[in-house]
Design an enzyme around this catalytic site. Sequence first.
Site, PDB file in Angstrom:
ATOM      1  N   ASP A   1      21.492  -1.737  56.065  1.00 51.86           N
ATOM      2  CA  ASP A   1      22.108  -0.848  57.053  1.00 51.86           C
ATOM      3  C   ASP A   1      21.125  -0.331  58.084  1.00 51.86           C
ATOM      4  OD1 ASP A   1      20.788   0.593  55.083  1.00 51.86           O
ATOM      5  OD2 ASP A   1      22.568   1.572  54.321  1.00 51.86           O
TER       6      ASP A   1
ATOM      7  N   ASN B   1      26.969  10.752  46.624  1.00 54.54           N
ATOM      8  CA  ASN B   1      28.431  10.606  46.548  1.00 54.54           C
ATOM      9  C   ASN B   1      28.842   9.212  46.057  1.00 54.54           C
ATOM     10  OD1 ASN B   1      27.833   9.003  48.707  1.00 54.54           O
ATOM     11  ND2 ASN B   1      28.946  10.189  50.235  1.00 54.54           N
TER      12      ASN B   1
ATOM     13  N   HIS C   1      27.696   6.308  47.301  1.00 56.89           N
ATOM     14  CA  HIS C   1      27.671   5.220  48.287  1.00 56.89           C
ATOM     15  C   HIS C   1      26.614   4.176  47.937  1.00 56.89           C
ATOM     16  CE1 HIS C   1      24.698   7.509  51.174  1.00 56.89           C
ATOM     17  NE2 HIS C   1      24.040   6.676  50.411  1.00 56.89           N
TER      18      HIS C   1
ATOM     19  N   GLU D   1      30.722   4.590  52.240  1.00 58.66           N
ATOM     20  CA  GLU D   1      31.041   5.924  51.745  1.00 58.66           C
ATOM     21  C   GLU D   1      32.317   5.878  50.893  1.00 58.66           C
ATOM     22  OE1 GLU D   1      28.662   7.876  52.057  1.00 58.66           O
ATOM     23  OE2 GLU D   1      28.261   8.604  54.065  1.00 58.66           O
TER      24      GLU D   1
HETATM   25  C1  F6R Z   1      19.724   2.904  52.498  1.00 57.35           C
HETATM   26  C2  F6R Z   1      20.901   2.800  51.641  1.00 57.35           C
HETATM   27  C3  F6R Z   1      21.404   3.977  50.868  1.00 57.35           C
HETATM   28  C4  F6R Z   1      20.352   4.575  49.936  1.00 57.35           C
HETATM   29  C5  F6R Z   1      20.912   5.789  49.212  1.00 57.35           C
HETATM   30  C6  F6R Z   1      19.884   6.456  48.332  1.00 57.35           C
HETATM   31  O1  F6R Z   1      19.406   1.656  53.052  1.00 57.35           O
HETATM   32  O2  F6R Z   1      21.473   1.767  51.589  1.00 57.35           O
HETATM   33  O3  F6R Z   1      22.528   3.586  50.121  1.00 57.35           O
HETATM   34  O4  F6R Z   1      19.939   3.612  49.000  1.00 57.35           O
HETATM   35  O5  F6R Z   1      21.369   6.729  50.156  1.00 57.35           O
HETATM   36  O6  F6R Z   1      18.887   7.025  49.124  1.00 57.35           O
HETATM   37  P1  F6R Z   1      17.617   7.715  48.464  1.00 57.35           P
HETATM   38  O7  F6R Z   1      16.857   6.659  47.781  1.00 57.35           O
HETATM   39  O8  F6R Z   1      16.859   8.282  49.657  1.00 57.35           O
HETATM   40  O9  F6R Z   1      18.130   8.760  47.540  1.00 57.35           O
END
Ligand code: F6R
Length: 252
Positions: free
Chosen positions: A67, A136, A138, A143
């Site tokens: 992403d 959440n 994701h 989401e």
């Molecule tokens: C980022 C992504 C997100 C993160 C998730 C966890 O490329 O795909 O799904 O993996 O938000 O983020 P952290 O590791 O910062 O808690």
Amino acid sequence: MRIYVADTEDEMAYHAAGVISDRLIKYPDTTLGLATGGTMIGPYRYLVQMYERGIISFKSVVTFNLDEYVGIEASHPASFHHFMYEHLFEHIDILPQNVHIPDGMANDIQAECKRYDCAIKEHGGIDLQILGIGLNGHIGFNEPGTPFGTTTHVVDLTETTRAANARFFGSVEDVPKQAVTMGIKNIMQSRSIILMASGEAKADIIAKALTGPVTQRVPASVLQLHPQLTVILDRQAASSMPKDYFDCSFVA
Ligand code: F6R
């Protein structure tokens, strides 16, 4: 599903890097799906160390990031482009043409989503997809409520996600409201997946995702249906799993 519970976040990172490097040693032309975020910093640091010691090479590796934010330049310090170069790409021998990250600045963002899906297909799909998980549930920026059949698309980020990512921007107001993300379908089409999580804050969502109903309300719950899923947690992230869960599961 195989679950590995490490004692510490650092051990989680080391184990994840080990699984990735094993794959690169066996199959140097692997196509990797990559994630950004705090969880990934440790595994990328260990991969860089393995590269520096001559254990692995990325010369024939192709990568697709999950992403990118919409509307911020690749050079912005909080962009996922910037994150990837800072923590991984700048330090390894990957060829620039083999790095793929969605372009959040594309004039025609819908065309960019299509282009990204086609690029993944043209490279024969993703061999190993690395995932973190949002508070959440994701995965990527899919989401809660995202249909499981989605491919790369533009998403409105929830307030939970914007608040969680404010640490990379300085304030929540500066966090973009939209992102381009691979869809759940792209993720599920990967031939194998590693899901990583650390810390107590992730414990409840990990328990829901891995042992609760498979529902669009918890996007990561779909991973229960993937035939080649490896979950790597630290003790804190595993702390809300049902007490008897590990009795009959594989825990290394
Ligand atoms: C980022 C992504 C997100 C993160 C998730 C966890 O490329 O795909 O799904 O993996 O938000 O983020 P952290 O590791 O910062 O808690």
